[in-house]
Scaffold this active site. Structure first.
Site, PDB file in Angstrom:
ATOM      1  N   ASN A 155      53.159 -44.201  14.284  1.00 23.29           N
ATOM      2  CA  ASN A 155      53.933 -43.651  15.102  1.00 23.29           C
ATOM      3  C   ASN A 155      55.211 -43.913  14.810  1.00 23.29           C
ATOM      4  O   ASN A 155      55.474 -44.302  14.694  1.00 23.29           O
ATOM      5  CB  ASN A 155      53.694 -44.600  15.973  1.00 23.29           C
ATOM      6  CG  ASN A 155      54.338 -44.159  18.087  1.00 23.29           C
ATOM      7  OD1 ASN A 155      55.360 -43.554  17.524  1.00 23.29           O
ATOM      8  ND2 ASN A 155      54.618 -44.760  18.776  1.00 23.29           N
ATOM      9  N   ILE A 189      51.724 -42.774   8.609  1.00 19.80           N
ATOM     10  CA  ILE A 189      52.242 -43.161   9.736  1.00 19.80           C
ATOM     11  C   ILE A 189      51.995 -42.905  11.076  1.00 19.80           C
ATOM     12  O   ILE A 189      51.201 -42.105  11.533  1.00 19.80           O
ATOM     13  CB  ILE A 189      53.974 -42.729  10.036  1.00 19.80           C
ATOM     14  CG1 ILE A 189      54.327 -43.161   9.070  1.00 19.80           C
ATOM     15  CG2 ILE A 189      54.733 -42.801  11.320  1.00 19.80           C
ATOM     16  CD1 ILE A 189      55.005 -43.944   8.047  1.00 19.80           C
ATOM     17  N   GLY A 200      57.771 -52.202   7.771  1.00 21.36           N
ATOM     18  CA  GLY A 200      58.204 -53.683   8.049  1.00 21.36           C
ATOM     19  C   GLY A 200      59.514 -54.347   7.475  1.00 21.36           C
ATOM     20  O   GLY A 200      60.595 -54.718   7.234  1.00 21.36           O
ATOM     21  N   GLU A 201      59.683 -54.122   6.360  1.00 23.51           N
ATOM     22  CA  GLU A 201      60.127 -54.456   4.876  1.00 23.51           C
ATOM     23  C   GLU A 201      60.794 -53.383   3.860  1.00 23.51           C
ATOM     24  O   GLU A 201      61.830 -53.233   3.469  1.00 23.51           O
ATOM     25  CB  GLU A 201      59.520 -55.835   4.044  1.00 23.51           C
ATOM     26  CG  GLU A 201      59.393 -57.171   4.909  1.00 23.51           C
ATOM     27  CD  GLU A 201      58.221 -58.010   5.138  1.00 23.51           C
ATOM     28  OE1 GLU A 201      58.692 -58.650   4.551  1.00 23.51           O
ATOM     29  OE2 GLU A 201      57.198 -57.857   5.622  1.00 23.51           O
TER      30      GLU A 201
HETATM   31 MO1  MOS Z   1      58.541 -61.067   6.739  1.00 25.73          MO
HETATM   32  S1  MOS Z   1      60.372 -61.742   5.484  1.00 25.73           S
HETATM   33  O1  MOS Z   1      57.533 -61.625   5.668  1.00 25.73           O
HETATM   34  O2  MOS Z   1      58.570 -62.021   8.456  1.00 25.73           O
END
Ligand code: MOS
Length: 748
Positions: free
Chosen positions: A633, A631, A706-707
């Site tokens: 940050n 990680i 992010g996902e």
């Molecule tokens: Mo993400 S849905 O790859 O912006």
């Protein structure tokens, strides 16, 4: 690959370098850009979902106060199609330019655009453009299975063994259908385009998760060389995938600016956001699982269908995770498309994996119930040794630890499996769990780093920060390599004129930029050392550059603090303003024979509270454990997971875009009627990162966050709902009426 294990800055909770600009309002978002002579554009949207334009009469609109022009198919000028995408270039959502023909394929399709002196004038005139239609009956039905498919036979996505035979002879089985509705991206910042044309060059201020691709697409559509288009997205009020690829409003704003030779701003309204700029498609998935009585999976089959538009073949890819997440000899994944009169679907946070894991992880829970096995133990039992779909090792996989650490933190051992058996303060508790995964990847990236005589550095990359912390992470990478403090590092992003950088998608920005920025910083350091050994007056003059190093922002003999000279002094003595270095890195995405299976992993544990007396369902707490490499940050990383979990609560309990079957119009097209999880719905969320570096992906071992935090959440929630109520909800979102012991009333 070189491994970098020690760092004073990587992994340290660092404040966002762009934070002050945002909280003080100085950060410039696309629609904040104003220019002398700026005009406002407002599109005219079709009020049918299928048919064609019979007549378009703009005479009255053209005479209205402040109106400068009304454009439609006959007078917008030449706009071109884009050739089919190859890899990560030239991707757009609607495969043809706006106004190309008179056919209407979805409700809200742009048929004209009004340009006026004020936005109010443009909007009023747009409402006065008279359009008559030849109307056909649209199909915006979101029920998919058994309806006409685009592909006659769903495509095979992954296959091994003999699934049919294994299912037939199975001792314990699950065979269920799971549906997820259309979900609409609702970032706070509306999509917007501000186009400036100087007679030759377009400068486009856009809401883009991919400025370089946006430039290349718009250059094609406008019929000009890419050098004549510059796309700028300094800040983005989030996108969730809806802003990855250009939408028609961008070409419209640019065409208007060219026609009028004046800057034009077009802001897509919230209502239009439900029609014109993508959504997660409606999906139905049939999952069949088979196991031995001891819990060993013997077969997995997933057959999904997602809807798509009349203009695209959007595949949600629901089977992305299924082939490698569990060990099974027999597996089959198929995917089919059903065409509908809706705008184009597009990637929405965790496309494919998120709805796919809702179905798969729900079925896993159902199978665990049938087996009378603990759902955590059941998953641990089916942990694979390698990626069985590709027959390659996992680069770095700690799924078991996600499950065991999560179980420990959650207190899972206190769970009693009987339905409704757990109570607290008179409220029935439900505990549910799901595993999750998301891809890890790098895409081709270039970056440059400059070291300057005032002691500061500049790092530039043609990627963008969509709110996830990319500005801060790039500063950390340069700081790691040079020892220059983050506060003295300017990060320049969000401009297609910069060295070509990755899309802010797929959770792969951090993994992609890391090698390129490290290389650029190393080359800039080498250039600095060369200055140090060549300049008159330098205490290092005549030394060998390979005996020196840049550390803590100082040039010194390798490993010797004594005699170190600040970088600024070295450059000042040499009368050199700055030195720079370029770096680039290859992508992993185009690798057709990968050596490793790159993914992140996680486990979601959810407690719900259920009060049947008042039909009240609440999410009490969520424990999330994520294995996403090192990680960079922990602060923004935790923000990403927390935000994704909240989105998962919305997916499970609230979000659904509904279409009127007669008109094909999205009817809950506003933030009052499209219900999302808000603060009041948000429980205590405990996020833990396992923090195992994945050195096969890059030197720092970082993947991306992010996902993955959204994956698995909905299945953990519906499994918790089952545990509390005994009711298995397979069609999202969970509605209160699903949980009430009343006969369902059919309002047909
Ligand atoms: Mo993400 S849905 O790859 O912006």
């Amino acid at each position: 690959m070189d491994q970098i294990s020690e760092s004073k800055i990587i992994g340290v909770a660092t404040r966002r370098v762009d934070g002050p600009l945002k909280v003080s309002g100085a950060a410039m978002y696309a629609s904040d850009h104003h220019f002398p002579g700026l005009l406002y554009a407002w599109p005219v949207c079709a009020t049918i979902a299928k048919g064609s334009i019979a007549n378009l009469d703009s005479a009255q609109a053209e005479k209205m106060t402040g109106v400068v022009a009304v454009y439609h198919r006959a007078n917008i000028g030449k706009l071109y199609r884009v050739p089919p995408a190859a890899g990560m270039s030239l991707i757009l959502d609607e495969k043809r330019p706006p106004f190309e023909d008179d056919e209407i394929r979805y409700y809200g399709q742009y048929v004209a655009v009004v340009v006026a002196n004020t936005v109010e004038q443009a909007r009023a005139a747009a409402e006065s453009v008279k359009v008559t239609y030849n109307r056909d009956k649209p199909d915006a039905n979101s029920k998919l299975l058994g309806s006409p498919l685009t592909t006659d036979k769903p495509e095979e996505k992954s296959k091994r063994g003999d699934t049919a035979t294994a299912l037939k002879s199975a001792k314990v089985k699950v065979d269920e259908v799971y549906t997820t509705p259309v979900e609409t991206h609702n970032p706070i910042e509306l999509h917007a385009s501000v186009a400036v044309y100087d007679g030759q060059k377009f400068t486009l201020y856009e809401t883009s998760q991919a400025v370089v691709n946006h430039r290349d697409v718009l250059a094609q559509m406008l019929g000009v060389p890419p050098e004549q288009v510059q796309v700028i997205t300094r800040f983005l009020g989030s996108g969730f995938g809806g802003k990855l690829w250009p939408w028609p409003q961008s070409a419209l704003a640019a065409a208007c600016a060219r026609n009028l030779n004046r800057p034009v701003k077009l802001v897509v309204s919230r209502q239009m956001m439900f029609q014109n700029v993508g959504h997660r498609p409606a999906i139905e998935q049939r999952i069949q699982l088979a196991a031995e009585p001891d819990g060993k999976l013997t077969a997995v089959q997933q057959d999904y269908v997602n809807h798509t538009s009349m203009l695209d073949d959007y595949d949600e890819g629901c089977g992305e995770i299924t082939p490698f997440i569990y060990s099974t000899q027999n597996l089959l994944v198929t995917g089919g498309l059903a065409r509908r009169n809706v705008g184009n679907p597009t990637a929405m946070r965790g496309p494919g994996a998120v709805p796919g894991l809702f179905a798969l992880e729900s079925a896993m829970d159902e199978l665990a119930v049938s087996l009378k096995m603990d759902p955590v133990q059941f998953r641990l039992k089916n942990e694979p040794e390698m990626d069985e779909s590709l027959n390659i090792p996992f680069s770095s996989r700690h799924m078991k630890e996600c499950l065991t650490v999560g179980a420990e933190k959650f207190g899972w051992s206190n769970r009693t499996p009987q339905i409704g058996s757990m109570k607290k303060d008179g409220v029935t508790l439900g505990w549910g769990v799901a595993a999750c995964s998301w891809l890890a990847a790098r895409s081709e990236t270039q970056a440059s780093v400059e070291l300057r005589q005032d002691g500061s550095a500049r790092v530039a990359c043609g990627t963008q920060d969509i709110g996830g912390g990319t500005y801060t992470v790039l500063a950390q990478i340069v700081s790691h390599e040079t020892g220059i403090p983050v506060s003295k590092i300017d990060v320049v992003l969000g401009d297609s004129a910069l060295p070509s950088g990755p899309i802010s998608g797929g959770s792969w920005v951090t993994a992609s930029v890391t090698p390129a920025v490290l290389e650029a910083a190393q080359k800039a350091s080498q250039a600095l050392l060369l200055v140090a050994v060549k300049s008159d007056g330098s205490s290092f003059k005549g030394k060998k550059p390979e005996d020196l190093e840049l550390a803590d922002g100082m040039v010194r003999q390798k490993g010797q603090a004594q005699g170190a000279v600040p970088m600024a002094e070295v450059l000042q003595i040499a009368k050199v303003n700055s030195v720079s270095g370029q770096g680039k890195s290859e992508g992993t995405l185009e690798d057709s024979k990968p050596k490793y299976s790159f993914h992140s992993y996680g486990a979601q544990f959810v407690e719900i509270g259920w009060q049947p007396e008042i039909a009240r369902l609440r999410i009490n707490r969520v424990v999330t454990v994520i294995d996403a490499g090192r990680i960079m940050n922990p602060r923004p990383a935790r923000n990403q997971i927390e935000g994704a979990v909240v989105m998962g609560i919305g997916m499970a309990l609230f979000e659904e875009t509904m279409y009127d079957s007669r008109s094909g119009a999205p009817i809950n097209n506003n933030l009052a009627d499209y219900v999302m999880a808000v603060n009041a719905d948000t429980p205590q969320i405990e996020v833990t990162f396992l923090d195992y570096p994945d050195y096969n992906l890059n030197a720092l071992g970082v993947r991306g966050v992010g996902e993955i935090g959204l994956a698995g959440v909905a299945a953990a929630i519906t499994s918790a709902v089952y545990h509390a109520t005994g009711i298995r909800v397979r069609d999202l979102p969970v509605r209160i009426e699903d949980l009430l012991p009343m006969p369902k009333v059919n309002i047909a």
